[in-house]
Motif scaffolding. Sequence first.
Motif, PDB file in Angstrom:
ATOM      1  N   GLU A  14       0.696  -1.240  -0.077  1.00 38.02           N
ATOM      2  CA  GLU A  14       0.117  -0.019   0.036  1.00 38.02           C
ATOM      3  C   GLU A  14       0.959   1.321  -0.001  1.00 38.02           C
ATOM      4  OE1 GLU A  14      -3.185  -0.088  -0.781  1.00 38.02           O
ATOM      5  OE2 GLU A  14      -3.115  -2.419  -0.755  1.00 38.02           O
ATOM      6  N   LYS A  15       1.967   1.084  -0.333  1.00 36.73           N
ATOM      7  CA  LYS A  15       3.013   2.659  -0.186  1.00 36.73           C
ATOM      8  C   LYS A  15       2.347   3.311  -1.637  1.00 36.73           C
ATOM      9  CE  LYS A  15       7.782   3.927  -1.213  1.00 36.73           C
ATOM     10  NZ  LYS A  15       7.789   4.954  -0.127  1.00 36.73           N
ATOM     11  N   THR A  16       2.350   4.526  -1.136  1.00 36.72           N
ATOM     12  CA  THR A  16       1.783   5.342  -2.249  1.00 36.72           C
ATOM     13  C   THR A  16       2.689   6.431  -2.942  1.00 36.72           C
ATOM     14  OG1 THR A  16       1.413   7.144  -0.586  1.00 36.72           O
ATOM     15  CG2 THR A  16      -0.664   5.654  -0.761  1.00 36.72           C
ATOM     16  N   PHE A  17       2.310   6.680  -3.993  1.00 38.62           N
ATOM     17  CA  PHE A  17       3.370   7.542  -5.057  1.00 38.62           C
ATOM     18  C   PHE A  17       2.500   8.552  -5.390  1.00 38.62           C
ATOM     19  CE2 PHE A  17       4.189   2.927  -5.774  1.00 38.62           C
ATOM     20  CZ  PHE A  17       5.437   2.972  -5.212  1.00 38.62           C
ATOM     21  N   SER A  18       2.796   9.723  -5.448  1.00 36.02           N
ATOM     22  CA  SER A  18       1.898  11.068  -5.834  1.00 36.02           C
ATOM     23  C   SER A  18       2.881  11.592  -7.131  1.00 36.02           C
ATOM     24  CB  SER A  18       1.774  11.952  -4.801  1.00 36.02           C
ATOM     25  OG  SER A  18       1.152  11.249  -3.763  1.00 36.02           O
ATOM     26  N   ALA A  19       2.262  11.943  -8.240  1.00 44.39           N
ATOM     27  CA  ALA A  19       2.805  12.553  -9.284  1.00 44.39           C
ATOM     28  C   ALA A  19       2.019  13.183 -10.259  1.00 44.39           C
ATOM     29  CB  ALA A  19       3.651  11.537 -10.055  1.00 44.39           C
ATOM     30  N   PHE A  22       1.448  10.401 -15.536  1.00 47.80           N
ATOM     31  CA  PHE A  22       1.569   9.094 -15.418  1.00 47.80           C
ATOM     32  C   PHE A  22       3.096   8.454 -15.386  1.00 47.80           C
ATOM     33  CE2 PHE A  22       1.741   4.421 -17.062  1.00 47.80           C
ATOM     34  CZ  PHE A  22       1.085   3.843 -16.091  1.00 47.80           C
ATOM     35  N   ASP A  23       3.952   9.058 -16.550  1.00 46.37           N
ATOM     36  CA  ASP A  23       5.280   8.667 -16.558  1.00 46.37           C
ATOM     37  C   ASP A  23       5.838   8.938 -15.362  1.00 46.37           C
ATOM     38  OD1 ASP A  23       4.955   7.886 -19.038  1.00 46.37           O
ATOM     39  OD2 ASP A  23       5.533  10.117 -20.049  1.00 46.37           O
ATOM     40  N   GLU A  24       5.506  10.039 -14.708  1.00 48.41           N
ATOM     41  CA  GLU A  24       6.419  10.165 -13.276  1.00 48.41           C
ATOM     42  C   GLU A  24       5.897   9.220 -12.179  1.00 48.41           C
ATOM     43  OE1 GLU A  24       5.101  14.227 -11.978  1.00 48.41           O
ATOM     44  OE2 GLU A  24       6.279  15.125 -13.574  1.00 48.41           O
ATOM     45  N   LYS A  27       7.858   5.913 -12.739  1.00 47.49           N
ATOM     46  CA  LYS A  27       9.076   6.001 -12.564  1.00 47.49           C
ATOM     47  C   LYS A  27       9.447   5.791 -11.099  1.00 47.49           C
ATOM     48  CE  LYS A  27      10.802   9.000 -16.306  1.00 47.49           C
ATOM     49  NZ  LYS A  27      11.181  10.408 -16.763  1.00 47.49           N
ATOM     50  N   LEU A  28       8.473   6.602 -10.155  1.00 45.40           N
ATOM     51  CA  LEU A  28       8.504   6.295  -8.760  1.00 45.40           C
ATOM     52  C   LEU A  28       8.076   4.787  -8.354  1.00 45.40           C
ATOM     53  CD1 LEU A  28       6.375   9.483  -7.709  1.00 45.40           C
ATOM     54  CD2 LEU A  28       8.922   9.101  -7.543  1.00 45.40           C
ATOM     55  N   SER A  29       7.320   4.174  -9.246  1.00 48.69           N
ATOM     56  CA  SER A  29       6.841   3.047  -8.853  1.00 48.69           C
ATOM     57  C   SER A  29       8.231   1.906  -9.298  1.00 48.69           C
ATOM     58  CB  SER A  29       5.724   2.278  -9.787  1.00 48.69           C
ATOM     59  OG  SER A  29       5.398   1.056  -9.498  1.00 48.69           O
ATOM     60  N   LYS A  30       8.670   2.032 -10.232  1.00 42.09           N
ATOM     61  CA  LYS A  30       9.985   1.419 -10.700  1.00 42.09           C
ATOM     62  C   LYS A  30      11.003   1.428  -9.485  1.00 42.09           C
ATOM     63  CE  LYS A  30      13.122   0.615 -14.502  1.00 42.09           C
ATOM     64  NZ  LYS A  30      13.672   0.816 -15.789  1.00 42.09           N
ATOM     65  N   ALA A  31      11.263   2.619  -9.335  1.00 47.44           N
ATOM     66  CA  ALA A  31      12.271   2.907  -7.913  1.00 47.44           C
ATOM     67  C   ALA A  31      11.670   2.067  -6.821  1.00 47.44           C
ATOM     68  CB  ALA A  31      12.397   4.569  -7.816  1.00 47.44           C
ATOM     69  N   GLU A  69      -2.392   3.491 -17.001  1.00 44.03           N
ATOM     70  CA  GLU A  69      -2.401   5.060 -17.471  1.00 44.03           C
ATOM     71  C   GLU A  69      -3.806   5.688 -17.478  1.00 44.03           C
ATOM     72  OE1 GLU A  69      -0.448   8.388 -20.341  1.00 44.03           O
ATOM     73  OE2 GLU A  69      -0.243   6.154 -20.903  1.00 44.03           O
ATOM     74  N   GLU A  70      -4.991   4.928 -17.993  1.00 53.65           N
ATOM     75  CA  GLU A  70      -6.306   5.285 -18.058  1.00 53.65           C
ATOM     76  C   GLU A  70      -6.747   5.438 -16.373  1.00 53.65           C
ATOM     77  OE1 GLU A  70     -10.701   3.784 -19.736  1.00 53.65           O
ATOM     78  OE2 GLU A  70      -8.965   2.763 -20.257  1.00 53.65           O
ATOM     79  N   GLU A  71      -6.357   4.492 -15.880  1.00 50.98           N
ATOM     80  CA  GLU A  71      -6.578   4.592 -14.191  1.00 50.98           C
ATOM     81  C   GLU A  71      -6.085   5.784 -13.755  1.00 50.98           C
ATOM     82  OE1 GLU A  71      -6.405   1.592 -10.213  1.00 50.98           O
ATOM     83  OE2 GLU A  71      -5.619   0.931 -12.454  1.00 50.98           O
ATOM     84  N   PHE A  72      -4.910   6.073 -13.987  1.00 47.00           N
ATOM     85  CA  PHE A  72      -4.268   7.217 -13.454  1.00 47.00           C
ATOM     86  C   PHE A  72      -4.950   8.485 -13.718  1.00 47.00           C
ATOM     87  CE2 PHE A  72      -1.268  10.855 -13.949  1.00 47.00           C
ATOM     88  CZ  PHE A  72      -1.008  11.010 -12.519  1.00 47.00           C
ATOM     89  N   ASN A  73      -5.484   8.687 -15.104  1.00 37.85           N
ATOM     90  CA  ASN A  73      -5.980   9.547 -15.602  1.00 37.85           C
ATOM     91  C   ASN A  73      -7.199   9.894 -14.952  1.00 37.85           C
ATOM     92  OD1 ASN A  73      -3.756  10.302 -17.338  1.00 37.85           O
ATOM     93  ND2 ASN A  73      -4.726   9.242 -18.827  1.00 37.85           N
TER      94      ASN A  73
END
Length: 78
Positions: A14-19, A22-24, A27-31, A69-73
């Motif tokens: 459940e770690k969260t990423f904010s950007a 979607f590309d950002e 990248k956070l998820s990949k890190a 990406e659609e989910e993010f958008n």
Amino acid sequence: MKTMTCRQLGGVCEKTFSAATFDEIAKLSKAHGTEMYQKKDPAHLEAMGKMRELMHNPEDMQKWMASKEEEFNNLPMD
């Protein structure tokens, strides 16, 4: 900014990423994935194995990425 969890992006926690894009967030998820790989986290390693299988078929991988990406958008702004 929009927020997604590791789980929403194909992971297991459940770690969260904010950007802003979607590309950002990707990248956070990949890190995060790299960090979990280095820590040899079993649950994340299993999820990474499933992603590797998906990558064997580029068309399936593109569809998966497009759906994320659609989910993010479609998420509301934080």
